[in-house]
Design a protein around this motif. Structure first.
Motif, PDB file in Angstrom:
ATOM      1  N   GLY A 189      60.870  71.866 -57.916  1.00  0.00           N
ATOM      2  CA  GLY A 189      61.693  70.727 -58.259  1.00  0.00           C
ATOM      3  C   GLY A 189      60.852  69.460 -58.248  1.00  0.00           C
ATOM      4  O   GLY A 189      59.734  69.426 -58.751  1.00  0.00           O
ATOM      5  N   SER A 190      61.346  68.416 -57.600  1.00  0.00           N
ATOM      6  CA  SER A 190      60.612  67.160 -57.525  1.00  0.00           C
ATOM      7  C   SER A 190      59.695  67.102 -56.304  1.00  0.00           C
ATOM      8  O   SER A 190      59.039  66.083 -56.072  1.00  0.00           O
ATOM      9  N   CYS A 191      59.643  68.166 -55.521  1.00  0.00           N
ATOM     10  CA  CYS A 191      58.801  68.207 -54.322  1.00  0.00           C
ATOM     11  C   CYS A 191      57.385  68.663 -54.664  1.00  0.00           C
ATOM     12  O   CYS A 191      57.091  69.025 -55.808  1.00  0.00           O
ATOM     13  N   GLN A 192      56.537  68.665 -53.669  1.00  0.00           N
ATOM     14  CA  GLN A 192      55.176  69.155 -53.845  1.00  0.00           C
ATOM     15  C   GLN A 192      54.695  69.822 -52.563  1.00  0.00           C
ATOM     16  O   GLN A 192      55.219  69.569 -51.487  1.00  0.00           O
ATOM     17  N   ILE A 193      53.697  70.687 -52.713  1.00  0.00           N
ATOM     18  CA  ILE A 193      53.130  71.387 -51.574  1.00  0.00           C
ATOM     19  C   ILE A 193      52.276  70.430 -50.749  1.00  0.00           C
ATOM     20  O   ILE A 193      51.512  69.646 -51.296  1.00  0.00           O
ATOM     21  N   GLY A 194      52.406  70.490 -49.426  1.00  0.00           N
ATOM     22  CA  GLY A 194      51.649  69.622 -48.546  1.00  0.00           C
ATOM     23  C   GLY A 194      50.350  70.257 -48.061  1.00  0.00           C
ATOM     24  O   GLY A 194      50.125  71.461 -48.210  1.00  0.00           O
ATOM     25  N   TRP A 195      49.522  69.441 -47.430  1.00  0.00           N
ATOM     26  CA  TRP A 195      48.194  69.885 -47.005  1.00  0.00           C
ATOM     27  C   TRP A 195      48.259  70.966 -45.927  1.00  0.00           C
ATOM     28  O   TRP A 195      47.359  71.803 -45.839  1.00  0.00           O
ATOM     29  N   ALA A 196      49.295  70.966 -45.103  1.00  0.00           N
ATOM     30  CA  ALA A 196      49.361  71.928 -44.006  1.00  0.00           C
ATOM     31  C   ALA A 196      49.499  73.367 -44.522  1.00  0.00           C
ATOM     32  O   ALA A 196      48.975  74.306 -43.909  1.00  0.00           O
ATOM     33  N   TYR A 197      50.184  73.549 -45.645  1.00  0.00           N
ATOM     34  CA  TYR A 197      50.307  74.874 -46.248  1.00  0.00           C
ATOM     35  C   TYR A 197      48.930  75.389 -46.680  1.00  0.00           C
ATOM     36  O   TYR A 197      48.556  76.528 -46.411  1.00  0.00           O
TER      37      TYR A 197
END
Length: 227
Positions: A189-197
């Motif tokens: 959607g409008s989200c994004q993957i973060g660095w912790a993943y």
């Protein structure tokens, strides 16, 4: 100082510690998924969240409390997939840390790690880790965002399973509220993957590629004592 590790074993021990630290830090930090809600930045981990809506009784309105914390209970985690992800990833990180600390002890204690024990430790790392390579895309479009594009190969059982399970929880109500009601399983959607993943997966992948192989040459050959 006596050591039960070869030179390769010392490199294995230090690399194991770095990989375990990367995976553990990534697992604990609530920055796996990033989005916004009520014009405030919101982020999720597997069992923690930053920024959440609360009811302001004085103003009789819902406001965003910009704090980070874990969910009040295990059942409070938004989806079943994230609960399973929390358990399997946590166990995997625990195994990585256990092997890393044992390897470091082998740098100081003689006869602690033999060739056989080193290979067993590498097998544990293999179980606890995964090799993942993929694309996590969140390109915005005029009306909707691009779906989550992925290509991965699991070679471990725990952290790899956690990384693979995490996108299955993107259809939960909490995530959809944060991602402009446009997220779904494997769709950002409008989200994004973060660095912790990425940090969690990268630590496990590096250990999978390097530590498991180095462990085969980590321990010194045991001396044969005549009886």
């Amino acid at each position: 100082m006596a050591s039960s590790l070869t030179c390769t074993g010392v490199i294995w021990a230090l690399l194991s510690l770095l990989c375990a630290a990367a995976s553990c830090v990534g697992f604990f930090m609530p920055y796996w998924l990033l989005g916004t809600q009520m014009d405030k930045p919101v982020s999720f981990g597997t069992f923690r969240r930053c920024s959440y809506p609360v009811r302001d009784e004085e103003r009789q309105a819902t406001v965003m409390l910009e704090q980070c914390g874990r969910y009040a209970s295990f059942n409070g985690i938004p989806s079943l997939e994230w609960r399973i992800c929390t358990v399997v990833t946590g166990v995997g990180c625990g195994l990585l840390l256990l092997v890393a600390l044992t390897a470091l002890m082998g740098c100081c204690i003689s006869d602690l790690i033999s060739r056989t024990i080193g290979r067993v430790a590498g097998g544990i790392q293999f179980v606890g880790e995964t090799k993942c390579h993929g694309e996590l895309k969140g390109k915005a479009k005029a009306e909707s965002s691009a779906p989550f594009q992925r290509q991965h190969r699991n070679k471990g059982l725990l952290i790899g399973s956690g990384c693979a399970l995490y996108p299955l929880g993107w259809d939960s109500e909490e995530v959809q509220q944060t991602c402009n009601n446009s997220s779904d399983q494997f769709k950002l959607g409008s989200c994004q993957i973060g660095w912790a993943y990425y940090c969690t997966g990268a630590g496990a992948a590096a250990a999978m590629l390097l530590c498991t192989w180095l462990s085969c040459f980590a321990g010194k050959k045991q001396k044969q004592y005549p009886y």
